[in-house]
Design a protein around this motif. Structure first.
Motif, PDB file in Angstrom:
ATOM      1  N   PHE A 117       2.265   5.797  13.819  1.00  0.00           N
ATOM      2  CA  PHE A 117       2.328   5.758  12.363  1.00  0.00           C
ATOM      3  C   PHE A 117       2.421   4.330  11.857  1.00  0.00           C
ATOM      4  N   ASP A 124       9.611   2.046  11.758  1.00  0.00           N
ATOM      5  CA  ASP A 124      10.910   2.589  11.358  1.00  0.00           C
ATOM      6  C   ASP A 124      10.934   4.111  11.339  1.00  0.00           C
ATOM      7  N   TYR A 125       9.766   4.746  11.369  1.00  0.00           N
ATOM      8  CA  TYR A 125       9.745   6.206  11.364  1.00  0.00           C
ATOM      9  C   TYR A 125      10.109   6.787  12.722  1.00  0.00           C
ATOM     10  N   GLY A 147       1.094  -4.992   6.831  1.00  0.00           N
ATOM     11  CA  GLY A 147       2.275  -5.830   6.640  1.00  0.00           C
ATOM     12  C   GLY A 147       2.500  -6.897   7.696  1.00  0.00           C
ATOM     13  N   LEU A 148       1.537  -7.089   8.608  1.00  0.00           N
ATOM     14  CA  LEU A 148       1.724  -8.109   9.645  1.00  0.00           C
ATOM     15  C   LEU A 148       1.060  -9.422   9.239  1.00  0.00           C
ATOM     16  N   ASP A 149       1.591 -10.525   9.746  1.00  0.00           N
ATOM     17  CA  ASP A 149       0.979 -11.819   9.457  1.00  0.00           C
ATOM     18  C   ASP A 149      -0.242 -11.993  10.369  1.00  0.00           C
ATOM     19  N   PRO A 150      -1.061 -13.033  10.122  1.00  0.00           N
ATOM     20  CA  PRO A 150      -2.315 -13.160  10.883  1.00  0.00           C
ATOM     21  C   PRO A 150      -2.133 -13.106  12.394  1.00  0.00           C
ATOM     22  N   SER A 151      -1.119 -13.775  12.910  1.00  0.00           N
ATOM     23  CA  SER A 151      -0.955 -13.764  14.366  1.00  0.00           C
ATOM     24  C   SER A 151      -0.527 -12.376  14.845  1.00  0.00           C
ATOM     25  N   HIS A 165      -7.588  -0.605   6.556  1.00  0.00           N
ATOM     26  CA  HIS A 165      -8.223  -1.168   5.369  1.00  0.00           C
ATOM     27  C   HIS A 165      -8.986  -2.432   5.729  1.00  0.00           C
ATOM     28  N   ARG A 209      -1.382  -9.544  13.423  1.00  0.00           N
ATOM     29  CA  ARG A 209      -2.562  -8.683  13.382  1.00  0.00           C
ATOM     30  C   ARG A 209      -3.418  -8.876  14.627  1.00  0.00           C
ATOM     31  N   LYS A 210      -3.614 -10.155  14.977  1.00  0.00           N
ATOM     32  CA  LYS A 210      -4.411 -10.451  16.170  1.00  0.00           C
ATOM     33  C   LYS A 210      -3.771  -9.830  17.406  1.00  0.00           C
ATOM     34  N   THR A 256      -7.591   4.355  -0.546  1.00  0.00           N
ATOM     35  CA  THR A 256      -6.374   5.147  -0.571  1.00  0.00           C
ATOM     36  C   THR A 256      -6.622   6.474  -1.289  1.00  0.00           C
ATOM     37  N   TYR A 296       4.548   2.596  10.013  1.00  0.00           N
ATOM     38  CA  TYR A 296       5.751   1.792  10.144  1.00  0.00           C
ATOM     39  C   TYR A 296       6.592   2.238  11.332  1.00  0.00           C
TER      40      TYR A 296
END
Lengths: 286, 285, 275
Positions: free
Chosen positions: A88, A92-93, A173-177, A202, A179-180, A42, A90
């Protein structure tokens, strides 16, 4: 034709006491259809860098050209920007319209495409991100779950059929599934649209799996760039920079330290398993 | 970066002015404004200005920094000066050509208006330069607390100010990101007439509002989790205390006002009030 | 001591977000609650300090019922809660003032607030930033301030509701390190709600939530042996477990119960040397 970044330097608040040089003399190329991963901790200048790729930020010195369009030039910038889709962190932008369908149509509509072309692209984009057109078209984007919002935001960019897709931490901020699913979607875009991808993340494991080329940014300069094998086999070096190398690379590095004769360039579980079974076979013979 | 905007432009040095109680400074500002409005004599105005300069020196804030406050008025001030110069026709006529007439009254009035505005703005900016927004809010809350008797929501007002100060940089940064996200989708924010431009803002304003509401909701939960239940029974990390220097500051300011009143020989209360009202209206006798 | 008895909760709009959950959490435990996005784990978190009240069933903290209006402040003082978005839980413009916000609300005398704020900032290693403006800090630093804000209320239980989800890997490690230390040194009960399996490794107990119900409640060792089940509900196993399983299926090495990279490499070396 590629995106060419030449000797790019960017300074925030140039000339003031708070002047801060976020990028120094950065040069690289994104070729057609290539998957470029950008890593760095970062504050290393990643976000500043990718915003230069479609002219949202302009170089203090140096040049960015997208398929030959100079992003420093106001008229050419619009043409260059149209080739670069930017996602981006998120969703929400960007979500704002009454329905998912209308929201996805925002980009294509700004491109002044004919109505039937817009409709065709929206169907295609929704298919690619896995949103059922019948079910979601008339829903409000604000009623959706987090994962569905992200899909809608992605579809909004993909419907513009970008030649280059730039993603800033698309898995944050996503869970493993989740992200996949995002990784699979990006693969889908590449196959269907043939677009090049520039991804900031990251997650070294994700970059290691997909990227053709990896750029390591450090304090605003390119510290290193190369194939994933070249970058990720040096686990210690990345560790020192506060970056966590792919898990397999870390395991390989520890094993080497403990005296296991592993070859270099290991950064996936598969490669590690192959190498280990080789050693096992070899030592059993001896 | 938008992030670096410091609100109220606090200038962090240690000085007598910085150490004064925020309540004292608020009271001083009110007294100072009163002085600026009741002064009718151009020479006495010099005394007020000198006082302002003295305060600036004591605050250890560079003079140029204080004067920065005038920058946003660089169009308004000359305009006010010129308007007053040509519009006011009292006193001796100095110059007259066709419809342009310049009088001594006009010059005096024009000078007064400009000086008054400069004195007011620099005085107020001196307050924000020497006081952090937090202690300013605290001072205001404390000063307004007696008004709770008439159900004036002093604590709530201060809490709102604090939250606003806290979130303005966050929201500015967010607005910037949203704008970029929509520009990347080909949003055109620059061309077209006002109506078109306003319409082009919709894709930016809606996400900004939606996100702000979500933030407000989450902040409310976080505040509740930290046992927030209004101003009742709340204690403070910092307790404001009046000291000798606060007393002196107020005494000196009172002396200045007394001096103005005496020297203008408008010893009757009516006269002072009349001066003040006329001053407010910008009318010079 | 935190106890949930047959707790269900439904939002006005729809079906049950939490279904008939019963759970006992003892003093000083270090627990991870994992579940995919939308599994009901955040709703569960908000039931723990009375931000939400159960539609049926009871939640008690040290015997105090969260639906008892008179005890709610006491309950919230006992159960500190850190949320996901670092920006949306800092109330004031100066770090020190923000950490003091909780104690101020509790009506703690000024002298004591000062000591509490100082020690809370020290506990999270942020004493240097006492006078900073929160919006200039990194995400990880903001979360440390949020934790300090809770510590200043001297809670017995700390709930982290996906407090690391928006942080980078360094920030994530910092936060985990801090809560681990608080658990070990101060005996604070820690309940970490997360979707990062790696964060669950060091816990004593992992509770897996799916569709509003508890589907597993066991040691990390036992939970991560059920990799296929975890994957079927949108979760995963830590990287070391994944590699361990792969090496085992391919008949390369048996690394036993290794969950961390250290355990895995040690076991691997042993098994390679045996040959």
């Amino acid at each position: 034709m590629p995106i060419v970044v030449e000797k790019l330097t960017y300074t925030y608040q140039a000339g003031s006491v708070n002047a801060f040089t976020a990028l120094k003399d950065v040069s690289f190329t994104v070729n057609d259809g290539e998957f470029v991963g950008i890593i760095g901790h970062t504050g290393c200048g990643k976000s500043t860098l990718i915003q230069q790729l479609n002219g949202l930020m302009l170089p203090s010195s140096g040049r960015v050209t997208v398929d030959g369009f100079d992003m420093n030039d106001k008229k050419q910038r619009a043409k260059g920007r149209a080739l670069v889709g930017m996602v981006f962190q998120y969703p929400d932008y960007q979500l704002f319209d009454e329905t998912v369908y209308k929201d996805i149509s925002f980009g294509p509509r700004n491109m002044k495409l004919p109505e039937e072309e817009i409709a065709r692209r929206i169907s295609e984009a929704m298919r690619l991100v896995g949103l059922d057109e019948k079910e979601f078209s008339d829903k409000s984007p604000f009623e959706l779950s987090g994962g569905e919002k992200r899909r809608t935001a992605l579809a909004g960019i993909v419907a513009m059929y970008p030649k280059y897709l730039v993603l800033d931490e698309p898995m944050a901020g996503l869970d493993p599934s989740g992200r996949k699913a995002v990784i699979e979607m990006i693969e889908g875009f590449r196959k269907t649209l043939g677009c090049a991808v520039v991804m900031v993340s990251h997650s070294m494991d994700d970059i290691a799996r997909s990227a053709d080329k990896v750029i390591v940014l450090r304090d605003g300069t390119i510290y290193k760039s190369g194939t994933p094998a070249e970058i990720f086999s040096e686990a210690e070096e990345l560790n020192e920079m506060g970056l966590e190398p792919p898990f397999a690379a870390r395991v390989a590095s520890r094993l080497r330290k403990q005296g296991v004769p592993l070859p270099g360039g290991i950064y996936t579980n598969e490669a590690l398993a192959d190498a280990l079974s080789g050693i096992k076979g070899g030592s059993a013979d001896a | 970066m938008l992030k670096d905007i410091t609100l109220g432009q606090y200038f962090p040095v240690d000085s007598v002015a910085h150490r004064l109680d925020p309540r004292t400074k608020l009271i001083l500002l009110i007294m100072y404004i009163t002085a600026v409005f009741i002064v009718r004599d151009i020479w006495l105005f010099g005394v007020v200005i000198a006082f302002m300069l003295l305060m600036t020196a004591m605050s250890r804030v560079p003079f140029s920094y204080v004067m920065k406050a005038i920058k946003p008025m660089r169009i308004l001030l000359p305009l006010m000066f010129i308007l007053n110069l040509f519009m006011i026709r009292t006193g001796t006529v100095l110059f007259s050509w066709r419809f342009i007439t310049i009088t001594t009254g006009g010059i005096k009035q024009a000078l007064f208006i400009v000086l008054r505005l400069v004195a007011l703005v620099t005085g107020a900016s001196l307050l924000t330069l020497t006081t952090t927004p937090v202690s300013l809010t605290e001072g205001l809350e404390k000063l307004l607390t007696p008004l709770k008797i008439i159900k004036f929501p002093a604590h709530e007002l201060a809490m709102m100010m604090t939250i606003a100060l806290r979130f303005i940089p966050t929201l500015l940064e967010e607005a910037d990101k949203i704008m970029k996200a929509q520009l990347a989708r080909g949003a055109d924010l620059e061309s077209g007439n006002i109506f078109k431009k306003t319409k082009a803002m919709v894709p930016i304003l809606i996400p900004l509002f939606v996100n702000s509401f979500r933030r407000a909701e989450e902040l409310a939960l976080a505040m509740e989790s930290r046992c927030y239940h209004g101003g009742e029974g709340r204690t403070k990390l910092k307790v404001l205390k009046f000291r000798m220097r606060d007393l002196w500051a107020i005494l000196i300011m009172s002396a200045l006002i007394a001096l103005i009143i005496v020297l203008q020989s408008t010893l009757s209360i009516d006269g002072v009030i009349a001066s003040f009202v006329l001053g407010l209206l910008g009318i010079d006798r | 001591m935190l106890s949930l008895k047959n707790v269900s909760f439904s939002y006005e709009s729809g079906s049950d977000a939490v279904k008939n959950v019963s759970l006992e959490i003892g003093d000083g435990e270090f627990i991870a609650i994992v579940g995919h996005n939308g599994s009901g784990k955040s709703t569960l978190a908000k039931l723990l300090n009375g931000l939400l009240l159960p539609t049926s069933g009871t939640v008690t903290v040290n015997g105090m019922d969260t639906s008892d209006d008179d005890r709610i402040l006491d309950i919230r003082r006992h159960v500190g809660m850190v949320f996901q978005n670092p920006d949306n839980q800092i109330v004031t413009t100066v770090v020190r003032e923000d950490v003091a916000f909780g104690p101020e609300n509790l009506g703690i005398p000024t002298d004591e607030i000062v000591t509490r704020v100082d020690s809370a900032l020290k506990a999270v290693g942020m004493e240097k930033y006492a006078e900073s403006a929160p919006h200039m800090l990194s995400g990880g630093q903001k979360q440390r301030i949020a934790i300090a804000g809770m510590l200043a209320m001297e809670p017995e239980i700390l709930v982290l509701d996906e407090a690391t989800a928006m942080l980078d890997p360094i920030g994530r490690k910092e936060i985990i390190g801090i809560v681990r230390k608080l658990n070990e040194e101060k005996g604070i009960t820690v309940i970490m709600i997360t979707q990062y399996m790696e964060e669950a490794i060091g816990c004593e107990r992992v509770i897996v939530i799916n569709d509003g119900s508890i589907v597993m409640d066991d040691t990390p060792l036992a939970v991560f042996k059920r990799g296929d089940e975890l994957r079927s509900i949108g979760l995963d196993v830590p990287a070391a477990v994944e590699l361990r399983e792969m090496l085992k299926t391919r008949g390369i090495a048996d690394c036993g119960d290794a969950m961390t990279i250290e355990e895995l490499t040690d076991k691997l070396c042993l098994s390679l040397l045996k040959n």
